[in-house]
Design a protein around this motif. Structure first.
Motif, mmCIF file in Angstrom:
data_model
loop_
_atom_site.group_PDB
_atom_site.id
_atom_site.type_symbol
_atom_site.label_atom_id
_atom_site.label_comp_id
_atom_site.label_asym_id
_atom_site.label_seq_id
_atom_site.Cartn_x
_atom_site.Cartn_y
_atom_site.Cartn_z
ATOM 1 N N TYR A 13 0.993 -0.796 0.120
ATOM 2 C CA TYR A 13 0.012 0.158 0.215
ATOM 3 C C TYR A 13 1.052 0.982 0.244
ATOM 4 N N VAL A 34 2.577 -5.061 2.645
ATOM 5 C CA VAL A 34 2.700 -6.030 3.979
ATOM 6 C C VAL A 34 2.576 -7.349 3.558
ATOM 7 N N GLY A 55 -1.732 -6.815 12.588
ATOM 8 C CA GLY A 55 -1.406 -6.357 11.652
ATOM 9 C C GLY A 55 -0.821 -6.755 9.976
ATOM 10 N N THR A 60 -5.837 -8.781 4.597
ATOM 11 C CA THR A 60 -5.801 -8.434 3.806
ATOM 12 C C THR A 60 -5.430 -9.504 2.444
ATOM 13 N N ARG A 63 -9.533 -11.118 1.850
ATOM 14 C CA ARG A 63 -9.566 -9.733 0.797
ATOM 15 C C ARG A 63 -9.011 -9.885 -0.833
ATOM 16 N N HIS A 203 -7.626 -15.241 15.675
ATOM 17 C CA HIS A 203 -6.602 -14.691 16.973
ATOM 18 C C HIS A 203 -5.859 -16.171 18.412
ATOM 19 N N ARG A 221 4.346 -8.133 9.928
ATOM 20 C CA ARG A 221 4.950 -8.311 7.943
ATOM 21 C C ARG A 221 6.408 -7.691 8.322
HETATM 22 N N1 LIG Z 1 -6.600 -0.529 2.185
HETATM 23 C C1 LIG Z 1 -5.377 -0.172 2.836
HETATM 24 N N2 LIG Z 1 -4.573 1.208 2.295
HETATM 25 C C2 LIG Z 1 -3.360 1.008 3.722
HETATM 26 N N3 LIG Z 1 -3.177 0.400 4.125
HETATM 27 C C3 LIG Z 1 -3.977 -0.752 4.735
HETATM 28 C C4 LIG Z 1 -5.247 -0.605 3.696
HETATM 29 N N4 LIG Z 1 -5.307 -1.690 4.065
HETATM 30 C C5 LIG Z 1 -4.428 -2.660 5.226
HETATM 31 N N5 LIG Z 1 -3.526 -1.652 5.503
HETATM 32 C C6 LIG Z 1 -2.152 -1.746 5.852
HETATM 33 O O1 LIG Z 1 -2.352 -3.419 6.381
HETATM 34 C C7 LIG Z 1 -1.562 -3.610 7.283
HETATM 35 C C8 LIG Z 1 -2.156 -5.781 7.585
HETATM 36 O O2 LIG Z 1 -3.839 -5.170 7.490
HETATM 37 P P1 LIG Z 1 -4.435 -5.938 7.941
HETATM 38 O O3 LIG Z 1 -5.424 -5.546 8.559
HETATM 39 O O4 LIG Z 1 -4.589 -6.792 6.752
HETATM 40 O O5 LIG Z 1 -3.563 -6.920 9.478
HETATM 41 P P2 LIG Z 1 -4.693 -8.158 10.114
HETATM 42 O O6 LIG Z 1 -3.285 -8.882 9.893
HETATM 43 O O7 LIG Z 1 -5.759 -8.520 9.721
HETATM 44 O O8 LIG Z 1 -4.135 -8.038 11.322
HETATM 45 P P3 LIG Z 1 -5.903 -7.795 12.724
HETATM 46 O O9 LIG Z 1 -5.079 -8.971 13.137
HETATM 47 O O10 LIG Z 1 -5.134 -6.890 13.260
HETATM 48 O O11 LIG Z 1 -7.210 -8.045 11.667
HETATM 49 C C9 LIG Z 1 -1.892 -2.654 8.305
HETATM 50 O O12 LIG Z 1 -0.522 -2.060 8.410
HETATM 51 C C10 LIG Z 1 -2.448 -1.806 7.785
HETATM 52 O O13 LIG Z 1 -2.867 -1.041 7.863
#
Ligand SMILES: Nc1ncnc2c1ncn2[C@@H]1O[C@H](COP(=O)(O)OP(=O)(O)OP(=O)(O)O)[C@@H](O)[C@H]1O
Ligand SMILES: [Mg+2]
Length: 261
Positions: A13, A34, A55, A60, A63, A203, A221
């Protein structure tokens, strides 16, 4: 052939950062990586759990695999076809409440069945309400249901569409401990009853050990697959002894948690 084949998935991103020493006015754009080459393959009918630090990119990755977002590079194949957008074969259940508050539980569940006749719909909705233990609550609006009942209604709404793949992103994260244990048991039953591939983010290491045929652990990450574990233990599983207990300790250890558990 694998149901889901993910190869070399990368996602960055563009992050905007203000830098104070330039009078808070200067914005700097930085590439924030990421996902760094996520690769895995899931056979049909697998219950695959994904764990990893907050994080690290689990949501991501979901999706992207479910077609709601494009990767920076890498490929996702479902039944050998590249995923380029959301598809009718799969359905997602997320952590946040996803029921429409102005519809009853039954109307919410019926949303996946718009093409059937109304008597078929009523019968089927009743069956699915029963399946998730909500018989008699079809006429209730979401605000008249507990958190656990709302989750059950969402699971029923997902299942009634008869999906081939069910994506669940921390679906029980907000529930109390006992309700979570009940929902886990129900997910084991659902997986045994339906011929379905389930991808499940959690988690909770114990939840992953209770549910998964596979546990895919992601690193911090920019994340990669740190460990891909295959489990064929029968249900219900006892995590307090034997190899599941050792595996549990090893997962905590690899996540950097060196506390006695
Ligand atoms: N649309 C976006 N634009 C910019 N950064 C993003 C976007 N979506 C996610 N990120 C960044 O990508 C990283 C991963 O986010 P993600 O939500 O996929 O993590 P996660 O593993 O699901 O975390 P959690 O366990 O807290 O839900 C984060 O640092 C977040 O800030
Ligand atoms: Mg997430």
């Amino acid at each position: 052939m694998s149901k889901i084949e993910v190869t070399g998935l990368r996602k960055s991103y563009v992050e905007r950062r203000r830098r104070k020493r330039f009078l808070s006015q200067c914005k700097q754009y930085e590439d924030c990586q990421v996902l760094d080459g996520i690769t895995f393959s899931i056979p049909a009918g697998t219950f695959a759990c994904f764990v990893g630090p907050s994080g690290c990119g689990k949501s991501t990755m979901f999706r992207i695999v479910s077609g709601f977002e494009r990767p920076s590079s890498g490929t996702v194949l479902i039944d050998g076809q590249e995923v380029t957008g959301p598809g009718s074969k799969h359905v997602c259940v997320f952590q946040e409440d996803g029921l429409f508050p102005w519809f009853t539980a039954a109307q919410n569940i019926a949303m996946g069945l718009s093409k059937s006749s109304s008597s078929d719909v009523a019968k089927k909705v009743e069956d699915y309400l029963e399946l998730v233990g909500l018989s008699g609550f079809g006429g209730h609006y979401p605000h008249e249901l507990s958190g656990g009942m709302r989750r059950r209604a969402e699971v029923a709404r997902a299942l009634i569409t008869n999906p081939e793949i069910l994506f669940m992103d921390e679906p029980f994260g907000a529930l109390d401990f006992v309700t979570r244990l009940q929902m886990r048991e129900e997910m084991v039953n659902v997986h045994q009853m339906f011929d379905m591939t389930i991808l499940f983010i959690t988690h909770d290491i114990d939840e992953a050990l209770q549910l998964g045929d596979r546990i895919i652990m992601l690193s911090d990450r920019p994340s990669r697959v740190a460990w891909d574990i295959r489990l064929d233990d029968p249900h219900p599983r006892d995590l307090s002894t034997g190899h599941l207990s050792r595996l549990r300790k090893e997962i905590y250890y690899r996540m950097g948690l060196h506390v006695a558990l």
